[in-house]
Design an enzyme around this catalytic site. Structure first.
Site, PDB file in Angstrom:
ATOM      1  CE  LYS A 257      -4.105  -1.740   2.174  1.00 55.18           C
ATOM      2  NZ  LYS A 257      -5.156  -1.496   3.214  1.00 55.18           N
TER       3      LYS A 257
ATOM      4  CG  ASP B  53      -8.280   0.931   3.686  1.00 55.67           C
ATOM      5  OD1 ASP B  53      -9.148  -0.214   3.036  1.00 55.67           O
ATOM      6  OD2 ASP B  53      -6.800   0.893   3.468  1.00 55.67           O
TER       7      ASP B  53
END
Ligand code: ATR
Length: 278
Positions: free
Chosen positions: A68, A104
């Site tokens: 990420k 997220d």
């Protein structure tokens, strides 16, 4: 342009990812002729993988552990959430450029909206942990105008770094928890404690007000020891699986052009799969 829309999740390892199950169900439900495939990409191969995406086969994809932060460094453009969090979990191609977004924080907030409406504005949150997951949670809490956000972490310096520059956010050592819990309306665990194979998260929830909501971003097991203890006290609990389901929505919409829904049926399918893998 390819006739079939294709997307992926890349990680290392990636076999445990439930994203292919989630997106595969939405593709079927909407009758879309597309695919969503797991791609195991080792860290040493990640830059080349990213470099081949614009102009390649895929409409986009997801990025998971451990890529990420690397994805954040390697994409051409970021959305505002990725910029704030410093990590990318969703990729798409636009005008020949590779974009990196982060869903997220959206997933975290959407999960609470669905399961504990009224959790947000001007309330007081206590966040356990100060790693990558905490960055997304803190971004969501800031975006939803929490009145006060306390970050509690074993390594105080990491909490201080995450709190820096925002008057609503403060950093605390683990020992401060009993006092902090007394006026907490939302308690969030972002640490790996309580996860299957992780350490134990043992905190005394007695000081929490009876109207407090307790949520864990860990979803294996679904009912973490923290959530079980909160439920025993009669507190409202929200498990972490909803965050996983909701964070997938914006990516699917970008790649396949339909905004999918997180339904009880989808949740059941993923819960059954988690059970099978346990
Ligand atoms: P992620 O990106 O999943 O958030 P991370 O960046 O490794 O992962 O962060 C893990 C978090 O869990 C950190 O807040 C970590 O605390 P430290 O910053 O002190 O390392 C916390 N954590 C992990 N193991 C822990 C333990 N045994 N006790 C307390 N906190 C722990």
């Amino acid at each position: 342009m390819a006739d079939k829309l294709r997307a992926f999740v890349c990680g290392h390892p990636v076999a445990h990812s439930r994203s292919p199950l989630i997106h595969g169900n939405w593709l079927k439900e909407h009758g879309i002729e597309g695919s969503y495939e797991p791609r195991d990409v080792a860290p040493g191969d990640f830059e080349a993988f990213i470099g081949g995406l614009a102009g390649g086969l895929y409409a986009g994809g997801n990025v998971t552990i451990p890529h990420k932060e690397s994805a954040f460094r390697l994409v051409d453009r970021h959305d505002a959430a990725a910029e704030a969090i410093g990590a990318v979990n969703t990729l798409w191609i636009e005008d020949g450029r590779l974009y990196g977004g982060n869903t997220d924080a959206y997933g975290f907030a959407a999960n609470l909206d669905a399961s504990a409406p009224g959790w947000d504005r001007e309330k007081t949150a206590t966040v356990l942990g100060a790693g990558g997951a905490a960055r997304a949670v803190v971004h969501a809490l800031k975006s939803r105008n929490m009145g006060e956000i306390r970050i509690v972490n074993r390594t105080l310096a990491r909490a201080q770094e995450l709190a820096a520059g925002d008057g609503r956010i403060s950093a605390h050592p683990w020992e401060a928890l009993p006092e902090l819990l007394a006026d907490t309306t939302l308690l969030v665990n972002t640490t790996s404690l309580g996860m299957k194979g992780g350490g134990e998260l043992s905190i005394d929830l007695d000081p929490l007000p009876s109207a407090a909501v307790v949520t864990d971003i860990v979803y294996v097991p679904l009912r973490t020891p923290l959530l079980a203890a909160a439920a025993r006290r009669g507190l409202k609990t929200v498990d972490g699986l909803g965050m996983l389901l909701h964070q997938a929505v914006p990516g699917f919409e970008r790649w396949f052009g339909v905004r999918p829904e997180v339904t009880p049926r989808l949740r059941e399918i993923v819960v059954a799969d988690l059970g099978a893998g346990a």
